[in-house]
Design a protein around this motif. Structure first.
Motif, short mmCIF file in Angstrom:
data_model
loop_
_atom_site.label_atom_id
_atom_site.label_comp_id
_atom_site.label_asym_id
_atom_site.label_seq_id
_atom_site.Cartn_x
_atom_site.Cartn_y
_atom_site.Cartn_z
N PRO A 178 0.81 -1.22 0.00
CA PRO A 178 0.00 0.00 0.00
C PRO A 178 0.84 1.27 0.00
N GLY A 179 0.34 2.28 -0.72
CA GLY A 179 0.93 3.62 -0.66
C GLY A 179 2.15 3.87 -1.52
N VAL A 180 2.60 2.91 -2.31
CA VAL A 180 3.77 3.16 -3.16
C VAL A 180 3.32 3.55 -4.56
N TYR A 181 4.16 4.37 -5.19
CA TYR A 181 3.88 4.84 -6.54
C TYR A 181 5.15 4.78 -7.36
N PRO A 182 5.03 4.63 -8.68
CA PRO A 182 6.23 4.59 -9.51
C PRO A 182 6.95 5.93 -9.52
N ALA A 183 8.27 5.87 -9.45
CA ALA A 183 9.12 7.06 -9.60
C ALA A 183 9.62 7.03 -11.04
N GLY A 184 8.81 7.53 -11.95
CA GLY A 184 9.08 7.40 -13.37
C GLY A 184 8.31 6.21 -13.91
N ARG A 185 8.29 6.10 -15.20
CA ARG A 185 7.49 5.05 -15.83
C ARG A 185 8.28 4.35 -16.92
N LEU A 186 7.77 3.21 -17.32
CA LEU A 186 8.23 2.51 -18.51
C LEU A 186 7.00 2.23 -19.34
N ASP A 187 7.10 2.41 -20.64
CA ASP A 187 5.98 2.10 -21.53
C ASP A 187 5.61 0.63 -21.43
N HIS A 188 4.39 0.30 -21.83
CA HIS A 188 3.94 -1.09 -21.75
C HIS A 188 4.81 -2.02 -22.60
N ASP A 189 5.42 -1.49 -23.69
CA ASP A 189 6.23 -2.33 -24.56
C ASP A 189 7.71 -2.30 -24.21
N SER A 190 8.05 -1.73 -23.06
CA SER A 190 9.41 -1.76 -22.53
C SER A 190 9.45 -2.64 -21.30
N GLU A 191 10.64 -3.12 -20.97
CA GLU A 191 10.81 -4.03 -19.84
C GLU A 191 11.84 -3.47 -18.89
N GLY A 192 11.91 -4.06 -17.71
CA GLY A 192 13.01 -3.75 -16.83
C GLY A 192 12.65 -2.98 -15.58
N LEU A 193 13.65 -2.27 -15.06
CA LEU A 193 13.60 -1.68 -13.74
C LEU A 193 12.61 -0.52 -13.63
N VAL A 194 11.67 -0.69 -12.70
CA VAL A 194 10.77 0.38 -12.28
C VAL A 194 10.97 0.54 -10.78
N LEU A 195 11.16 1.77 -10.34
CA LEU A 195 11.33 2.06 -8.92
C LEU A 195 10.01 2.58 -8.37
N LEU A 196 9.65 2.12 -7.18
CA LEU A 196 8.42 2.57 -6.53
C LEU A 196 8.74 2.95 -5.09
N THR A 197 8.06 3.99 -4.61
CA THR A 197 8.27 4.45 -3.24
C THR A 197 7.03 5.18 -2.74
N ALA A 198 6.93 5.28 -1.42
CA ALA A 198 5.87 6.08 -0.80
C ALA A 198 6.40 7.46 -0.42
N ASP A 199 7.69 7.69 -0.57
CA ASP A 199 8.34 8.94 -0.20
C ASP A 199 8.29 9.91 -1.38
N GLY A 200 7.48 10.95 -1.25
CA GLY A 200 7.30 11.91 -2.34
C GLY A 200 8.58 12.63 -2.74
N ARG A 201 9.42 12.97 -1.77
CA ARG A 201 10.68 13.66 -2.10
C ARG A 201 11.63 12.73 -2.85
N LEU A 202 11.70 11.49 -2.44
CA LEU A 202 12.54 10.51 -3.13
C LEU A 202 12.01 10.27 -4.54
N GLN A 203 10.69 10.17 -4.66
CA GLN A 203 10.07 9.97 -5.97
C GLN A 203 10.44 11.12 -6.91
N ALA A 204 10.38 12.36 -6.41
CA ALA A 204 10.73 13.53 -7.22
C ALA A 204 12.21 13.52 -7.59
N ARG A 205 13.07 13.15 -6.65
CA ARG A 205 14.51 13.12 -6.92
C ARG A 205 14.85 12.11 -8.02
N ILE A 206 14.12 11.00 -8.05
CA ILE A 206 14.36 9.97 -9.06
C ILE A 206 13.77 10.38 -10.40
#
Length: 180
Positions: free
Chosen positions: A33-61
């Motif tokens: 609960p409460g985590v959101y992606p810090a950036g996105r990858l298109d549906h046709d791309s694969e690999g690393l997605v970062l998720l966090t509940a920390d808004g400042r960290l999300q913005a920094r990423i």
């Protein structure tokens, strides 16, 4: 200390938690609960997605002003030339402006998991791989950059964002780490 989820997003997964018809989303893999992606990858791309509940960290990423490096393995149509690599390293003119210089190098075929569905194979068209690092995040930027230098992207796998990488994380799985 903030917690960060490192997720290896499979091909075809939408980078959101809310349902989009019958399409597969992050909610099908991550029940935190409460985590959101810090950036996105298109549906046709694969690999690393970062998720966090920390808004400042999300913005920094995610915010391009922080110039966090994003590294991709990119399978391109054709055998990429030294001139095309030089253009990527210099910056490429796209419809929405010039890109920042990228790090780009030709690499041997990486040892990756099979993609489902597989990339279309054509006997008469060669392909090759490059390692590409960018420090911005425009919509479909890597695909547009390789196309702009004459080598359309066939497969795109994000390997790393800043200091975090996919190492040891299988497709469709995730690992939680402490973010400094």
């Amino acid at each position: 200390m903030s917690q960060l989820i490192l997720f290896n997003k499979p091909y075809g997964v939408i980078c959101q938690f809310s349902r989009d018809g019958d399409r597969t989303t992050l909610a099908d893999f991550i029940d935190v609960p409460g985590v959101y992606p810090a950036g996105r990858l298109d549906h046709d791309s694969e690999g690393l997605v970062l998720l966090t509940a920390d808004g400042r960290l999300q913005a920094r990423i995610a915010d391009p002003k922080f110039k966090m490096a994003k590294t991709y393995l990119v399978q391109v149509e054709g055998t990429i030339t030294d001139e095309a690599l030089a253009a990527l390293r210099k910056g490429v003119q796209l419809k929405d402006g010039m890109t920042r210089p990228a790090e780009a190098e030709r690499i041997a075929d990486p040892d990756l998991w099979p993609r489902d569905p597989p990339v279309r194979f054509r006997k008469t068209v060669t392909d090759g791989w490059i390692n590409l690092t960018i420090r911005e995040g425009r919509n479909r930027q890597v695909r547009r950059m390789t196309a702009a230098v004459g080598f359309p992207t066939l497969r795109l796998v994000r390997q790393a964002v800043g200091p975090w990488s996919l190492q040891g994380i299988e497709p469709g799985t995730w690992r939680a780490v402490d973010a400094a």
